[in-house]
Scaffold this active site. Structure first.
Site, PDB file in Angstrom:
ATOM      1  N   ILE A  31      46.009  34.126  40.036  1.00 35.68           N
ATOM      2  CA  ILE A  31      47.260  34.370  39.293  1.00 35.68           C
ATOM      3  C   ILE A  31      48.462  34.342  40.239  1.00 35.68           C
ATOM      4  CG2 ILE A  31      46.111  35.685  37.467  1.00 35.68           C
ATOM      5  CD1 ILE A  31      47.041  38.277  38.800  1.00 35.68           C
ATOM      6  N   HIS A  89      43.580  31.815  34.351  1.00 34.42           N
ATOM      7  CA  HIS A  89      43.716  33.244  34.064  1.00 34.42           C
ATOM      8  C   HIS A  89      45.151  33.723  34.069  1.00 34.42           C
ATOM      9  CE1 HIS A  89      39.329  33.607  35.629  1.00 34.42           C
ATOM     10  NE2 HIS A  89      39.370  33.233  34.368  1.00 34.42           N
ATOM     11  N   CYS A  99      54.935  40.469  25.763  1.00 35.14           N
ATOM     12  CA  CYS A  99      54.914  41.738  25.038  1.00 35.14           C
ATOM     13  C   CYS A  99      53.492  42.073  24.606  1.00 35.14           C
ATOM     14  CB  CYS A  99      55.831  41.624  23.812  1.00 35.14           C
ATOM     15  SG  CYS A  99      55.748  43.071  22.767  1.00 35.14           S
ATOM     16  N   GLY A 109      36.393  29.061  47.599  1.00 35.21           N
ATOM     17  CA  GLY A 109      36.644  30.504  47.620  1.00 35.21           C
ATOM     18  C   GLY A 109      36.448  31.194  46.292  1.00 35.21           C
ATOM     19  N   SER A 118      33.379  33.290  43.904  1.00 33.89           N
ATOM     20  CA  SER A 118      32.017  33.853  43.918  1.00 33.89           C
ATOM     21  C   SER A 118      31.242  33.382  42.693  1.00 33.89           C
ATOM     22  CB  SER A 118      32.088  35.391  43.897  1.00 33.89           C
ATOM     23  OG  SER A 118      32.791  35.796  42.723  1.00 33.89           O
ATOM     24  N   ALA A 128      38.088  28.479  54.153  1.00 29.42           N
ATOM     25  CA  ALA A 128      38.825  27.399  53.478  1.00 29.42           C
ATOM     26  C   ALA A 128      39.918  26.842  54.384  1.00 29.42           C
ATOM     27  CB  ALA A 128      39.441  27.948  52.190  1.00 29.42           C
TER      28      ALA A 128
HETATM   29  C1  BV8 Z   1      36.211  35.513  27.934  1.00 30.72           C
HETATM   30  C2  BV8 Z   1      43.136  37.669  35.900  1.00 30.72           C
HETATM   31  C3  BV8 Z   1      35.764  35.114  25.646  1.00 30.72           C
HETATM   32  C4  BV8 Z   1      43.557  39.088  35.980  1.00 30.72           C
HETATM   33  C5  BV8 Z   1      40.672  37.621  35.875  1.00 30.72           C
HETATM   34  C6  BV8 Z   1      30.512  41.017  28.040  1.00 30.72           C
HETATM   35  C7  BV8 Z   1      31.498  41.291  27.129  1.00 30.72           C
HETATM   36  C8  BV8 Z   1      32.651  40.557  27.066  1.00 30.72           C
HETATM   37  C9  BV8 Z   1      32.868  39.521  27.926  1.00 30.72           C
HETATM   38  C10 BV8 Z   1      31.870  39.262  28.839  1.00 30.72           C
HETATM   39  C11 BV8 Z   1      30.702  39.968  28.906  1.00 30.72           C
HETATM   40  N1  BV8 Z   1      29.943  39.442  29.896  1.00 30.72           N
HETATM   41  C12 BV8 Z   1      30.603  38.426  30.468  1.00 30.72           C
HETATM   42  C13 BV8 Z   1      31.748  38.301  29.814  1.00 30.72           C
HETATM   43  C14 BV8 Z   1      32.774  37.343  30.068  1.00 30.72           C
HETATM   44  C15 BV8 Z   1      33.733  37.911  31.106  1.00 30.72           C
HETATM   45  C16 BV8 Z   1      33.056  37.869  32.452  1.00 30.72           C
HETATM   46  O1  BV8 Z   1      32.825  36.793  32.958  1.00 30.72           O
HETATM   47  N2  BV8 Z   1      32.720  39.036  33.030  1.00 30.72           N
HETATM   48  C17 BV8 Z   1      32.077  39.010  34.329  1.00 30.72           C
HETATM   49  C18 BV8 Z   1      32.450  40.257  35.109  1.00 30.72           C
HETATM   50  C19 BV8 Z   1      30.566  38.880  34.129  1.00 30.72           C
HETATM   51  N3  BV8 Z   1      34.823  36.981  31.057  1.00 30.72           N
HETATM   52  C20 BV8 Z   1      35.869  37.249  30.280  1.00 30.72           C
HETATM   53  O2  BV8 Z   1      36.041  38.265  29.676  1.00 30.72           O
HETATM   54  C21 BV8 Z   1      36.853  36.085  30.167  1.00 30.72           C
HETATM   55  N4  BV8 Z   1      37.152  35.871  28.786  1.00 30.72           N
HETATM   56  O3  BV8 Z   1      35.040  35.397  28.228  1.00 30.72           O
HETATM   57  O4  BV8 Z   1      36.719  35.319  26.661  1.00 30.72           O
HETATM   58  C22 BV8 Z   1      35.477  36.465  25.089  1.00 30.72           C
HETATM   59  C23 BV8 Z   1      36.467  37.095  24.352  1.00 30.72           C
HETATM   60  C24 BV8 Z   1      36.179  38.334  23.795  1.00 30.72           C
HETATM   61  C25 BV8 Z   1      34.934  38.943  24.011  1.00 30.72           C
HETATM   62  C26 BV8 Z   1      33.967  38.294  24.781  1.00 30.72           C
HETATM   63  C27 BV8 Z   1      34.229  37.060  25.343  1.00 30.72           C
HETATM   64  C28 BV8 Z   1      38.158  36.406  30.882  1.00 30.72           C
HETATM   65  C29 BV8 Z   1      37.895  36.536  32.368  1.00 30.72           C
HETATM   66  C30 BV8 Z   1      39.242  36.565  33.113  1.00 30.72           C
HETATM   67  C31 BV8 Z   1      39.423  37.901  33.797  1.00 30.72           C
HETATM   68  N5  BV8 Z   1      40.657  37.834  34.601  1.00 30.72           N
HETATM   69  N6  BV8 Z   1      41.835  37.511  36.570  1.00 30.72           N
HETATM   70  C32 BV8 Z   1      43.840  39.529  37.377  1.00 30.72           C
HETATM   71  O5  BV8 Z   1      43.582  38.767  38.331  1.00 30.72           O
HETATM   72  O6  BV8 Z   1      44.354  40.653  37.500  1.00 30.72           O
HETATM   73  S1  BV8 Z   1      39.179  37.418  36.676  1.00 30.72           S
HETATM   74  C33 BV8 Z   1      39.458  37.647  38.340  1.00 30.72           C
HETATM   75  O7  BV8 Z   1      38.228  37.879  38.919  1.00 30.72           O
HETATM   76  C34 BV8 Z   1      39.936  36.415  38.997  1.00 30.72           C
HETATM   77  O8  BV8 Z   1      40.825  35.675  38.229  1.00 30.72           O
HETATM   78  C35 BV8 Z   1      38.693  35.644  39.303  1.00 30.72           C
HETATM   79  O9  BV8 Z   1      38.378  34.763  38.283  1.00 30.72           O
HETATM   80  C36 BV8 Z   1      37.702  36.708  39.347  1.00 30.72           C
HETATM   81  C37 BV8 Z   1      37.298  36.879  40.763  1.00 30.72           C
HETATM   82  O10 BV8 Z   1      36.581  35.772  41.073  1.00 30.72           O
HETATM   83  P1  BV8 Z   1      36.842  34.955  42.405  1.00 30.72           P
HETATM   84  O11 BV8 Z   1      38.123  34.235  42.309  1.00 30.72           O
HETATM   85  O12 BV8 Z   1      35.606  34.178  42.604  1.00 30.72           O
HETATM   86  O13 BV8 Z   1      37.029  36.048  43.533  1.00 30.72           O
HETATM   87  P2  BV8 Z   1      35.901  36.923  44.224  1.00 30.72           P
HETATM   88  O14 BV8 Z   1      36.564  38.012  44.983  1.00 30.72           O
HETATM   89  O15 BV8 Z   1      34.849  37.249  43.204  1.00 30.72           O
HETATM   90  O16 BV8 Z   1      35.208  35.915  45.259  1.00 30.72           O
HETATM   91  C38 BV8 Z   1      35.956  35.443  46.361  1.00 30.72           C
HETATM   92  C39 BV8 Z   1      35.053  34.437  47.054  1.00 30.72           C
HETATM   93  O17 BV8 Z   1      35.792  33.852  48.126  1.00 30.72           O
HETATM   94  C40 BV8 Z   1      33.805  35.049  47.655  1.00 30.72           C
HETATM   95  O18 BV8 Z   1      32.692  34.223  47.319  1.00 30.72           O
HETATM   96  C41 BV8 Z   1      34.067  34.997  49.170  1.00 30.72           C
HETATM   97  O19 BV8 Z   1      32.878  34.752  49.893  1.00 30.72           O
HETATM   98  C42 BV8 Z   1      34.996  33.828  49.286  1.00 30.72           C
HETATM   99  N7  BV8 Z   1      35.944  33.880  50.405  1.00 30.72           N
HETATM  100  C43 BV8 Z   1      36.610  34.958  50.881  1.00 30.72           C
HETATM  101  N8  BV8 Z   1      37.427  34.570  51.888  1.00 30.72           N
HETATM  102  C44 BV8 Z   1      37.269  33.222  52.033  1.00 30.72           C
HETATM  103  C45 BV8 Z   1      36.326  32.783  51.091  1.00 30.72           C
HETATM  104  N9  BV8 Z   1      35.953  31.492  50.980  1.00 30.72           N
HETATM  105  C46 BV8 Z   1      36.518  30.604  51.832  1.00 30.72           C
HETATM  106  N10 BV8 Z   1      37.436  30.953  52.765  1.00 30.72           N
HETATM  107  C47 BV8 Z   1      37.827  32.241  52.894  1.00 30.72           C
HETATM  108  N11 BV8 Z   1      38.732  32.569  53.831  1.00 30.72           N
HETATM  109 ZN    ZN Z   2      57.496  42.417  21.303  1.00 32.26          ZN
END
Ligand code: BV8
Ligand code: ZN
Length: 262
Positions: free
Chosen positions: A103, A119, A127, A195, A197, A239
């Site tokens: 974001i 996202h 709002c 980058g 997970s 990266a």
């Molecule tokens: C949806 C914005 C349909 C906000 C984010 C049960 C009930 C309901 C839903 C679910 C459920 N089970 C699963 C779901 C779906 C859910 C989901 O996936 N949950 C997960 C936890 C299992 N998804 C949702 O809800 C999505 N919507 O499904 O809608 C729906 C509708 C209604 C009801 C049901 C379903 C919406 C998901 C969006 C959430 N918003 N962000 C904010 O940022 O504040 S998600 C947020 O976390 C990020 O945007 C990103 O996507 C995520 C983190 O992931 P990564 O970017 O991969 O970051 P992370 O830290 O995990 O990993 C970093 C990686 O980088 C690591 O691997 C590391 O090794 C590597 N790294 C680090 N440094 C380096 C590097 N690599 C290279 N170089 C480096 N230097």
């Molecule tokens: Zn409003």
């Protein structure tokens, strides 16, 4: 042939490249990833809990203050070598798009133009009640003092609370963004996943979508995240090191240092 040589050949042979990025591409700009422990004020909070409409309903000032603080953090950060390598590839003639889960606006500030935010964006507000986009005055962008919480400003139209224009858990992704991402991923020759997970759905499906559409997938990550399909190449490392090295290996950007990656 090393994975770096396989990745270089795959990039050389491609025309349409999609960079699929996660929090890890912004890590070298000092933006903590979601897997990193939260620091400072937010240490005791779990991002997955904070990033929900329920948390905002329960404690709007806490959530609003957290996003103000993150927005400030991004404002202080600079795009790193990984962000900067992407527009360099497009300037060298490749058709390049970015599909990001992040974001922050570091891709745009690095010069990338085709950026799809799955996202939403930290810079947008809307709002919570009527969903209309909102606008913040400079005074409303001030960051909370240590321990202070700031109530969200109000919508000029319905007086509802303003919220960050991001997608929280259990919220649908923006229709248009998801459709554009799927079209780009299904039509690319090469997807470079940087980058991420691969935990959060539906974004985590993107590399498999690319493989199923016949593209090659290169993963760049500190950890080995590849599912080792035939057309999957794992580059394990930072990266900010691998993306510039890939370009240099193709003669795009500064030449490889003598002890550089081969
Ligand atoms: C949806 C914005 C349909 C906000 C984010 C049960 C009930 C309901 C839903 C679910 C459920 N089970 C699963 C779901 C779906 C859910 C989901 O996936 N949950 C997960 C936890 C299992 N998804 C949702 O809800 C999505 N919507 O499904 O809608 C729906 C509708 C209604 C009801 C049901 C379903 C919406 C998901 C969006 C959430 N918003 N962000 C904010 O940022 O504040 S998600 C947020 O976390 C990020 O945007 C990103 O996507 C995520 C983190 O992931 P990564 O970017 O991969 O970051 P992370 O830290 O995990 O990993 C970093 C990686 O980088 C690591 O691997 C590391 O090794 C590597 N790294 C680090 N440094 C380096 C590097 N690599 C290279 N170089 C480096 N230097
Ligand atoms: Zn409003």
């Amino acid at each position: 042939m090393s994975n770096m040589q396989r990745a270089t050949e795959a990039l050389r042979a491609s025309k349409k490249v999609v960079f699929f990025t996660g929090a890890g591409i912004s890590a070298e700009s000092g933006i903590p990833t979601f897997r990193d422990k939260l620091t400072g004020l937010w240490t005791k909070h779990d991002p997955e809990r904070l990033e929900t409409a329920a948390a905002f309903r329960e404690n709007p000032a806490l959530i609003w203050s957290w996003y103000l603080w993150r927005r400030h953090q991004v404002g202080q950060a600079k795009p790193n070598a990984a962000h900067l390598a992407i527009p360099q590839l497009s300037n060298a003639g490749w058709e390049v798009s970015v599909v990001t889960q992040n974001i922050d606006d570091l891709h745009e500030r690095a010069g990338s133009s085709q950026v799809v935010h799955l996202h939403g964006s930290l810079m947008d507000v809307k709002c919570f009640a009527c969903h209309r986009p909102g606008k913040l005055t400079p005074a409303q962008l001030g960051i909370p003092e240590e321990g202070q919480l700031i109530e969200p400003p109000r919508c000029v139209r319905c007086n509802g609370k303003l919220r960050p224009g991001v997608v929280w858990f259990r919220e649908n992704l923006p229709e248009g963004a998801w459709r554009s991402a799927v079209r780009l991923v299904k039509n690319c020759d090469l997807l470079i996943s940087v980058g991420t997970s691969g935990v959060v759905m539906p974004a985590a499906d993107i590399p498999n979508m690319a493989l199923a559409a016949g593209a090659t997938v290169i993963h760049v990550n500190l950890e080995d995240v590849g599912l080792d399909a035939a057309d999957e190449i794992m580059l394990t490392g930072a990266a900010g090191v691998f993306l510039p090295a890939l370009l240099r290996a193709l003669g795009v950007g500064a030449p490889l240092p003598p002890d550089g990656l081969t």
